[in-house]
Scaffold this active site. Structure first.
Site, PDB file in Angstrom:
ATOM      1  N   HIS A 259     -21.251  26.020 -12.084  1.00  0.00           N
ATOM      2  CA  HIS A 259     -22.313  25.038 -13.020  1.00  0.00           C
ATOM      3  C   HIS A 259     -21.662  24.658 -13.730  1.00  0.00           C
ATOM      4  CE1 HIS A 259     -20.115  28.052 -15.699  1.00  0.00           C
ATOM      5  NE2 HIS A 259     -20.704  27.601 -16.848  1.00  0.00           N
TER       6      HIS A 259
ATOM      7  N   ASP B 278     -21.979  22.655 -17.986  1.00  0.00           N
ATOM      8  CA  ASP B 278     -21.823  22.502 -19.342  1.00  0.00           C
ATOM      9  C   ASP B 278     -23.160  21.794 -20.162  1.00  0.00           C
ATOM     10  OD1 ASP B 278     -20.528  24.822 -19.024  1.00  0.00           O
ATOM     11  OD2 ASP B 278     -19.319  24.536 -20.123  1.00  0.00           O
TER      12      ASP B 278
ATOM     13  N   HIS C  49     -17.413  24.556 -12.039  1.00  0.00           N
ATOM     14  CA  HIS C  49     -17.120  25.648 -12.657  1.00  0.00           C
ATOM     15  C   HIS C  49     -17.253  26.380 -12.330  1.00  0.00           C
ATOM     16  CE1 HIS C  49     -18.382  24.893 -16.839  1.00  0.00           C
ATOM     17  NE2 HIS C  49     -18.168  25.854 -17.153  1.00  0.00           N
TER      18      HIS C  49
ATOM     19  N   ARG D 293     -10.436  40.336 -17.621  1.00  0.00           N
ATOM     20  CA  ARG D 293     -10.436  38.425 -18.343  1.00  0.00           C
ATOM     21  C   ARG D 293     -11.383  38.631 -19.618  1.00  0.00           C
ATOM     22  NH1 ARG D 293     -12.430  33.137 -17.478  1.00  0.00           N
ATOM     23  NH2 ARG D 293     -10.352  32.375 -17.724  1.00  0.00           N
TER      24      ARG D 293
END
Length: 379
Positions: A239, A241, A296, A306
């Site tokens: 996607h 931003d 990304h 993570r």
């Protein structure tokens, strides 16, 4: 002017999936989380539909650029990174290491809570603040191996639900982190604008002091638990931003990848003390397509959890963003129409990664610019 929270609420993305407890899913990956073909199609569509500058540089194969903000040539370095990658990492940014330690501690405390406790601060069906899944989840047939917690405005009411006794110490951490990110974001905006030949005086919403005090932002805390079958799972699907800039802190577990045009997915390795800065859709528009809004995604790990913290930074929600006049001329007409962040969030909620194409008014073909016949076509 609508607040960012009101802007998101005005363009809801409904997520109907039941929240699962990742601690009970360590033996086998459920079919609902199994991605047989990762999001390559979305990536292909995105690069086909988005205007990008030509890239004939031969020195961009060393990985995502790392830029020292104290370097005297920082604006030019940032401009080159934005144009060729759409993403870079920064060091010597002025954020103390102990603040990164504190925000990681807050992430660990939050995501380690039992699911029933986290759900006490669950995001409302039409809201964005609180615990839940990534907002982009509704655009994909499979679920993502992650959970997130979004904070707009004050974290107080949300944290009261999570930690009735200890909420104040976590509120203090988040508020200190947000204040540091807001200051850094304003500095980065000045550097990015300078790299385009634009001064902060050219940006009306920067305000008389030029400190971008009217900017809006959201904070995303993200957790990607260890996964029994990471090769078939997706932490966060591809996607872009909607922001001007996103500032990302990641812990020492790899997973973030960016799509570099013509070269495929490139890892953005964790850098001790470093921050990842990526170009968002609104900056792509402001730069008249010179700086790509980077696609990304996040992959997951078999044995390690993570964490990341994303500061999503944009203009006041009712300010129109358009290609800057200094970047428009006879040889390069405006590629995009004016749009407010509030309006663009609605476009993004409907068209997702094709949103930039919806607000595009011209395209480049063999160096020539032609008006699109139908900018609202259903891709």
């Amino acid at each position: 002017m609508p607040s960012l929270s009101e802007a998101f609420r005005g363009h809801p993305v409904y997520l109907h999936h039941k929240h699962l407890d990742f601690t009970t899913l360590q033996e086998q990956l459920p079919d609902s989380y199994a991605w047989t073909q990762p999001d390559a199609d979305h990536a292909a569509h995105y690069y086909h539909l988005t205007s990008y500058p030509s890239n004939d540089h031969n020195d961009d194969t060393k990985g995502v650029p790392v830029i020292d903000l104290n370097h005297p040539n920082a604006p030019n370095l940032i401009g080159h990174a934005c144009k060729t990658w759409g993403v870079f990492q920064v060091v010597n940014h002025g954020i103390p290491m102990n603040l990164f330690t504190d925000i990681q501690r807050a992430c660990l405390a939050l995501f380690s809570l039992p699911l029933h406790q986290k759900l006490k601060a669950a995001r409302s069906p039409d809201g964005v603040s609180g615990y839940g899944r990534a907002r982009i989840s509704s655009f994909f047939p499979k679920l993502m191996w992650s959970e997130c917690f979004t904070i707009l405005d004050s974290p107080l009411n949300l944290f009261l639900q999570l930690w009735p006794q200890d909420y104040d110490k976590y509120c203090e951490i988040v508020m200190e982190y947000e204040a540091a990110m807001k200051k850094l974001a304003a500095k980065l905006m000045c550097l990015v604008l300078a790299s385009l030949g634009i001064s902060k005086e050219d940006i009306k919403w920067a305000g008389p002091p030029g400190d971008f005090s009217g900017a809006c932002a959201a904070l995303h805390l993200n957790s990607y638990p260890s996964c029994p079958d990471p090769d078939r799972a997706m932490g966060l699907a591809a996607h872009t931003d909607s922001t001007l800039l996103t500032i990302l802190h990641q812990n020492n577990v790899s997973g973030l990848q960016v799509l570099k045009d013509g070269e495929g997915w490139e890892a953005v390795p964790p850098l001790p003390g470093g921050l990842v800065i990526n170009v968002g859709d609104l900056l792509h528009i402001l730069s008249n397509g010179l700086y790509p809004s980077v696609l990304h995604r996040v992959q997951v790990n078999r044995s390690r959890q993570r964490f990341s913290v994303a500061y999503l930074y944009g203009p006041p929600t009712n300010v129109e963003i358009s290609p800057n006049a200094k970047l428009v001329g006879p040889s390069r007409p405006a590629l995009y129409r004016s749009v407010t962040w509030n309006e663009y969030l609605g476009t993004k909620a409907k068209h997702f990664n094709k949103a930039l194409s919806v607000v595009r008014i011209s395209s480049s073909v063999n160096g020539l610019f032609d008006l699109k016949e139908d900018q609202n076509n259903d891709f």
